[in-house]
Motif scaffolding. Structure first.
Motif, short mmCIF file in Angstrom:
data_model
loop_
_atom_site.label_atom_id
_atom_site.label_comp_id
_atom_site.label_asym_id
_atom_site.label_seq_id
_atom_site.Cartn_x
_atom_site.Cartn_y
_atom_site.Cartn_z
N PHE A 161 1.04 32.04 26.31
CA PHE A 161 0.08 31.49 25.36
C PHE A 161 -0.51 32.58 24.48
N VAL A 162 -0.87 33.71 25.08
CA VAL A 162 -1.43 34.82 24.31
C VAL A 162 -0.45 35.28 23.23
N GLU A 163 0.82 35.37 23.60
CA GLU A 163 1.84 35.78 22.63
C GLU A 163 1.97 34.76 21.49
N LEU A 164 1.91 33.50 21.84
CA LEU A 164 2.13 32.46 20.84
C LEU A 164 1.00 32.38 19.82
N VAL A 165 -0.24 32.66 20.26
CA VAL A 165 -1.38 32.46 19.35
C VAL A 165 -1.91 33.76 18.76
N LYS A 166 -1.34 34.89 19.12
CA LYS A 166 -1.92 36.17 18.68
C LYS A 166 -1.90 36.35 17.17
N ASP A 167 -0.92 35.72 16.51
CA ASP A 167 -0.83 35.87 15.05
C ASP A 167 -1.33 34.65 14.28
N VAL A 168 -1.94 33.70 15.03
CA VAL A 168 -2.46 32.51 14.37
C VAL A 168 -3.79 32.86 13.70
N PRO A 169 -3.91 32.66 12.38
CA PRO A 169 -5.14 33.04 11.70
C PRO A 169 -6.30 32.14 12.13
N SER A 170 -7.47 32.73 12.20
CA SER A 170 -8.67 31.97 12.55
C SER A 170 -9.22 31.29 11.30
N ASP A 171 -9.82 30.11 11.50
CA ASP A 171 -10.42 29.41 10.37
C ASP A 171 -11.83 29.92 10.06
N GLU A 172 -12.30 30.85 10.90
CA GLU A 172 -13.67 31.34 10.69
C GLU A 172 -13.72 32.31 9.52
#
Length: 320
Positions: free
Chosen positions: A309-320
């Motif tokens: 999970f950490v690998e999958l979301v590490k490059d997902v940009p935050s909406d903040e």
């Protein structure tokens, strides 16, 4: 007789979107869930999991997008369709001033179960380990016991489609495993389960896993598919008697089935990303033999789903 697509697809979402004010809770979510499958929706708190379940259950009206659940638009469910669905909310929604037995009995009466339901109620209370507490007021139950009572009430009428929002939150590991064993039994009865969880490791019990972050469905994959997407292939650990040199590693990188970087685990161990472990392991053994390298051990490594999970979301940009 061959089943039609509408017979096999129990839940369909296309471009599902929900806004609260100007904020997006769910954005452009699309997926199909076949009958008899367990879908696990994983992601951190606030990622949109609960809102997605409420949209599918007809509690929230979507801002945009298309939903079909059991062939119907959720906001237009008939009583007959609702009786085919079980929904366990994240928050306790039963009556605090009723006993455990009274709450479960009331849930059964809502679905029109016959008065000869005592056996079914006792069976469920035994399953959730609340038989000894049937006379206790719900308000006096611990948080974990309330979750167990909620699950029993959700399953009381043997629904065809089951939405479970964080069903194992606050449950000890032994009972959590018992719950998942029962979920698999329900699946064997051709029931369809849609389960949200913050326990990423529970992805291993699911047929399909949806990964959510910032209100978006990043991907929908099998558990093995998630690992491959996260690490770029299968992972193999190789330990040798002789320390592999820089030149050895260069040779390995040039092999056609090696993907990505090679990582040293220790003085005599390396981790490789390969196309498929089943074919790569024999080929690596052949390479070691040809290069006069003594193999101590070689095996496929299955990264924990927390790491996946950490690998999958590490490059997902935050909406903040």
């Amino acid at each position: 007789m061959q089943q039609s697509e509408t017979d096999t697809i129990v839940i369909r979402a296309e471009g599902l979107t929900k806004k609260f004010g100007s904020a997006f809770a769910v954005q452009e979510v699309s997926f199909d869930i076949p009958r008899g499958k367990i879908l696990g929706l994983i992601g951190p708190s606030g990622s949109g999991k609960t809102t997605t379940v409420r949209l599918l259950a007809g509690i929230h009206k979507p801002t945009a997008g298309i939903i079909s659940v059991l062939g119907y638009y959720p906001m237009e469910f008939t009583q007959t369709i609702r009786e085919k669905i079980g929904y366990m909310p994240q928050q306790f929604a039963l009556y605090p001033e009723l006993t455990v037995w009274e709450n479960l009995n009331f849930a059964a009466s809502i679905y029109g179960m016959s008065f000869e339901r005592q056996g079914r109620l006792n069976e469920l209370l035994e399953f959730v380990k609340l038989s000894e507490h049937k006379s206790k007021l719900a308000r006096k139950l611990s948080g974990g016991m309330k979750r167990r009572l909620s699950l029993a009430a959700t399953l009381v009428h043997s629904p065809e489609l089951i939405f479970l929002d964080e069903p194992t939150a606050g449950i000890d590991p032994v009972l959590r495993r018992r719950f998942w064993d029962h979920f698999k039994e329900l699946q064997q009865e051709k029931r369809t389960l849609f389960v949200t969880t913050q326990y990423v490791g529970e992805a291993a019990y699911c047929d399909l896993v949806g990964v959510m972050a910032n209100g978006r469905l990043i991907m929908l994959e099998t558990p093995d598919g998630l690992r491959r997407r996260a690490f770029g292939g299968a992972v193999v650990d190789l330990h040798t008697k002789e320390r592999l040199t820089h030149k050895d590693l260069q040779h390995l990188r040039n092999l056609p089935f090696i993907r990505g970087k090679i990582t040293r685990l220790d003085e005599y161990g390396i981790r490789l990303i390969v196309d498929a472990a089943s074919t790569a392991i024999p080929a690596l053994l052949d390479w070691c033999h040809q290069e006069y390298v003594t193999t101590e051990s070689i095996e496929e490594y299955l990264p924990p789903f927390d790491d996946v999970f950490v690998e999958l979301v590490k490059d997902v940009p935050s909406d903040e």
